[in-house]
Design a protein around this motif. Structure first.
Motif, short mmCIF file in Angstrom:
data_model
loop_
_atom_site.label_atom_id
_atom_site.label_comp_id
_atom_site.label_asym_id
_atom_site.label_seq_id
_atom_site.Cartn_x
_atom_site.Cartn_y
_atom_site.Cartn_z
N SER A 21 0.81 -1.20 0.00
CA SER A 21 0.00 0.00 0.00
C SER A 21 0.85 1.26 0.00
O SER A 21 1.87 1.32 0.68
CB SER A 21 -0.82 -0.01 1.29
N ALA A 22 0.42 2.25 -0.78
CA ALA A 22 1.01 3.59 -0.74
C ALA A 22 2.49 3.63 -1.13
O ALA A 22 3.22 4.51 -0.70
CB ALA A 22 0.83 4.23 0.64
N LYS A 42 -6.03 8.83 -4.19
CA LYS A 42 -6.63 7.99 -3.14
C LYS A 42 -6.17 6.55 -3.28
O LYS A 42 -5.66 6.15 -4.32
CB LYS A 42 -8.14 8.03 -3.28
N ALA A 43 -6.42 5.78 -2.23
CA ALA A 43 -6.11 4.36 -2.29
C ALA A 43 -6.92 3.70 -3.39
O ALA A 43 -8.08 4.02 -3.60
CB ALA A 43 -6.44 3.71 -0.95
N ILE A 45 -9.13 0.97 -4.90
CA ILE A 45 -10.03 -0.06 -4.40
C ILE A 45 -10.20 -1.08 -5.52
O ILE A 45 -10.71 -0.74 -6.58
CB ILE A 45 -11.41 0.53 -4.03
N GLU A 48 -7.60 -0.92 -11.20
CA GLU A 48 -7.84 0.08 -12.22
C GLU A 48 -6.84 -0.19 -13.34
O GLU A 48 -5.92 -0.97 -13.15
CB GLU A 48 -7.63 1.48 -11.64
N TRP A 66 -2.43 -2.94 -15.52
CA TRP A 66 -3.41 -3.06 -14.44
C TRP A 66 -2.77 -2.67 -13.12
O TRP A 66 -1.72 -3.18 -12.75
CB TRP A 66 -3.96 -4.48 -14.38
N GLN A 71 -3.42 -3.29 -0.27
CA GLN A 71 -3.68 -3.97 1.00
C GLN A 71 -3.91 -5.46 0.78
O GLN A 71 -4.62 -5.87 -0.14
CB GLN A 71 -4.90 -3.37 1.71
N ARG A 73 -5.66 -7.52 2.14
CA ARG A 73 -7.04 -7.99 2.21
C ARG A 73 -7.71 -8.06 0.84
O ARG A 73 -8.75 -8.70 0.69
CB ARG A 73 -7.85 -7.07 3.14
N PHE A 74 -7.15 -7.39 -0.14
CA PHE A 74 -7.77 -7.38 -1.46
C PHE A 74 -7.24 -8.48 -2.38
O PHE A 74 -7.69 -8.60 -3.51
CB PHE A 74 -7.52 -6.03 -2.16
N ALA A 76 -7.57 -11.63 -2.73
CA ALA A 76 -8.49 -12.61 -3.32
C ALA A 76 -9.05 -12.09 -4.63
O ALA A 76 -9.29 -12.85 -5.56
CB ALA A 76 -9.62 -12.91 -2.35
N VAL A 77 -9.22 -10.77 -4.69
CA VAL A 77 -9.81 -10.18 -5.88
C VAL A 77 -8.74 -9.73 -6.89
O VAL A 77 -8.85 -10.00 -8.08
CB VAL A 77 -10.69 -8.98 -5.47
N TYR A 81 -6.64 -10.81 -11.53
CA TYR A 81 -6.19 -10.02 -12.66
C TYR A 81 -4.75 -10.34 -13.09
O TYR A 81 -4.27 -9.83 -14.08
CB TYR A 81 -6.32 -8.52 -12.35
N ASN A 102 8.58 -6.98 1.94
CA ASN A 102 7.43 -7.73 1.44
C ASN A 102 7.54 -8.12 -0.03
O ASN A 102 6.65 -8.81 -0.55
CB ASN A 102 6.14 -6.93 1.64
N ARG A 105 7.08 -11.72 -0.92
CA ARG A 105 5.72 -12.21 -0.83
C ARG A 105 4.92 -11.88 -2.10
O ARG A 105 4.11 -12.67 -2.57
CB ARG A 105 5.03 -11.58 0.37
N ARG B 118 -4.37 10.18 2.64
CA ARG B 118 -4.84 10.38 1.27
C ARG B 118 -6.36 10.25 1.15
O ARG B 118 -6.89 9.86 0.14
CB ARG B 118 -4.12 9.45 0.29
N ALA B 191 -8.71 -15.32 2.88
CA ALA B 191 -7.61 -15.43 1.91
C ALA B 191 -8.14 -15.64 0.50
O ALA B 191 -7.49 -15.28 -0.48
CB ALA B 191 -6.70 -16.59 2.30
N MET B 194 -13.76 -12.00 -0.81
CA MET B 194 -14.09 -10.74 -0.18
C MET B 194 -15.60 -10.68 -0.03
O MET B 194 -16.34 -11.08 -0.93
CB MET B 194 -13.63 -9.57 -1.04
#
Lengths: 214, 365
Positions: A21-22, A42-43, A45, A48, A66, A71, A73-74, A76-77, A81, A102, A105, B118, B191, B194
């Motif tokens: 992140s960031a 902005k972060a 989501i 994009e 892409w 984060q 937590r995202f 899985a989604v 891509y 990281n 990872r 941000r 994991a 979502m």
């Protein structure tokens, strides 16, 4: 200059930008694709994307890039891509060593979800912030070497190396593709089995390396 | 309350009372309560919030200090990290953190900080560092109290307007907490999944029912999962609308979804089953969207209006999507063009129409 065979020939490469992140993923992309930097960005989501073209050997090569949420937590989604990506930029922030730690990872993550990436680059972003640097150039370089990645330090803020980095990845993908194309016919099969299609569209003579446009 | 709902649908409420109206819309207060009753409840909630804040401050003294962190304070194994020493004047974790819940929480504090700096930074309100710190405090405290959900990016976009609208930090916290009651499942992640994917599944069902051609087209493009709509649902169109338009959209949606029993169902969840009696005189008290469910006797978990608003957005782009989208990238591109070009009231109106169509078709099947 290009003969009839090559006219209208077009390459489409899918590239992903990943990293904590960031670290500046979105701003790297907007700097490359639109030459813009947004200090209030902005972060991201989910995901994009932007496209940008360049010319190699007289052929238009389009990169579809892409940009993903950082984060964990995202994942899985976002990992959905990665599929079919032929290039990847793994970004860390040179002022935060945790983002560098990281990187391994992110590489694992990439390898798990995509076996089609032929060009990977490690990017240490925010190199304009020399005074609060926490990761040395040497550390970045040696990690890249041991993982077999290209390496570059960039600044999306002042544009340092941004274009160079993206174009290096795109060129590498291109030369990899052309080499393999020359070397073997079976490559086409290999590609399609990896969901990367090498389609010769009869009407337009368009060649596409991509999974996302079928 | 009925008058307020109508006023919202006619064009919104004055910014000076927006915060207070939202508290009602989100089920923070009983619509039939007296001023006095609300005051008592408000004070009680403020005390509760400041007690939680104190609990958190004991663990991390930065909470409530007007400062916050963007650098990690602990490593994933619980060891203290020096990295953060640059920014947080004086405070550092000194010994390894072994408690699992505490460690999980401390690990995410810097993530919250990275997002706070941000969040809506183009607004002058957030030029002030102490306002950024309030956002950090509220999100951190919410995260401590809700370890099952934790902090997920996007929650900052939901919380930010509350802090601007409600002067007292505790009131802003509670308003956020109530909004999250509706949204929290979207932020539940594992994991491999979502939470928001549940709503995406509903969206898929809706489009399949009301516009099978578009659904088929998206499916052909490998977009049948509707992942491209994640952002709209997670941050409730904050990125597609300007700040003020998004606030209006939210209050329109909440007004349409309004259920007068919301407050009671939150305060006394054990009585949840008792609200199903259907007095036609009471129907007026419900929002337009909610009313349809009450009428049809479906009082169980149902689709949220947000799903239908996304459906209405897709429908406005139906022609272009069918004609021009040859890949998922085109879908994202076409939907990207809507940013700043949407009308909140029109989108909600269309959403209600799609909802009606969906209910009709679904009943027939």
């Amino acid at each position: 200059m290009s003969d009839d065979d090559e006219r209208g020939e077009e390459y489409l490469f899918k590239i992903v930008i990943i990293g904590d992140s960031a670290v500046g993923k979105s701003n790297l992309l907007t700097r490359y694709a639109r030459n813009e930097f947004n200090p209030n960005s902005k972060a991201t989501i989910g995901v994009e994307f932007q496209t940008q073209s360049m010319v190699i050997d007289g052929k238009e090569v389009k990169a579809q890039i892409w940009d993903t949420a950082g984060q964990e937590r995202f994942r899985a989604v976002t990992s959905a891509y990665y599929r079919g990506a032929v290039g990847a930029l793994v970004v860390y922030d040179i002022t935060r060593s945790s983002t560098f730690e990281n990187v391994g990872r992110w590489l694992d993550e990439l390898n798990t979800h995509s076996d089609t990436t032929v060009a990977k680059m490690l990017i240490g972003n925010k190199c304009d912030l020399e005074s609060i640097r926490a990761v040395s150039v040497e550390e970045g370089k040696s990690l890249a070497e041991s993982e077999g990645l290209f390496f570059m330090e960039t600044s999306a803020l002042d544009s340092t190396n941004v274009k160079t980095a993206f174009e290096m990845v795109i060129r590498e993908i291109y030369s990899n593709m052309s080499r393999k194309q020359l070397n073997s016919d079976s490559y086409k099969e290999e590609l399609s089995s990896n969901r990367v299609s090498l389609v010769k569209n009869d009407n337009e003579g368009t060649k596409t390396f991509s999974c996302c446009s079928r | 309350m009925e008058r307020v709902l109508r006023r919202i649908q006619r064009g919104g409420i004055h910014p000076s009372i927006k915060g207070e109206v939202w508290e009602f819309l989100l089920g923070g207060y009983d619509p039939d309560s007296t001023f006095e009753e609300r005051n008592i409840l408000r004070n009680h909630r403020r005390e509760q919030y400041y007690a939680w804040k104190e609990e958190c401050r004991q663990m991390v003294p930065l909470i409530g200090s007007g400062k916050f962190v963007t650098m990690a304070v602990v490593a994933e194994d619980g060891q203290p990290l020096e990295e953060s020493s640059v920014e947080n004047q004086g405070w550092l974790v000194k010994t390894a953190i072994t408690d699992k819940r505490l460690l999980q929480w401390m690990l995410v504090l810097s993530q919250i900080g990275l997002d706070v700096v941000r969040t809506d930074r183009y607004l002058s309100f957030y030029e002030n560092e102490s306002n950024q710190a309030r956002l950090w405090d509220i999100l951190s405290i919410y995260t401590w109290l809700n370890p099952d959900i934790g902090y997920v990016q996007g929650m900052n976009d939901i919380c930010s307007p509350m802090i601007i609208l409600l002067e007292d930090e505790a009131d802003a916290f509670w308003c956020f907490e109530r909004a999250m009651r509706r949204l929290r499942e979207n932020f539940r992640t594992t994991a491999t999944s979502m939470g928001v994917q549940t709503q995406l599944g509903m969206l898929s069902q809706v489009i399949k029912t009301v516009d099978p051609r578009l659904h088929q087209h998206l499916e052909d493009l490998d977009g049948g999962e509707y992942l491209f709509a994640i952002r709209m649902l997670m941050v409730l169109f904050r990125r597609e609308f300007s700040f003020l338009d998004a606030l209006y959209l939210w209050e329109l949606m909440w007004a349409m979804e309004y259920n007068p029993n919301l407050f009671a169902s939150y305060e006394k969840p054990e009585n949840r089953g008792n609200f199903s009696e259907q007095d036609p005189r009471l129907l007026k008290k419900y929002g337009k969207f909610e009313r349809k469910y009450v009428k049809s006797g479906q009082n169980e978990q149902h689709n949220t209006l947000a799903v239908f608003v996304v459906a209405s957005v897709l429908e406005t782009k139906n022609k272009r999507l069918l004609k021009e989208a040859k890949g998922l990238d085109d879908v994202v591109q076409i939907l990207g063009d809507i940013a700043g070009n949407l009308d909140a009231r029109k989108a909600c109106k269309e959403a209600l129409k799609i909802h009606e169509k969906f209910l009709k078709k679904a009943n027939r099947q």
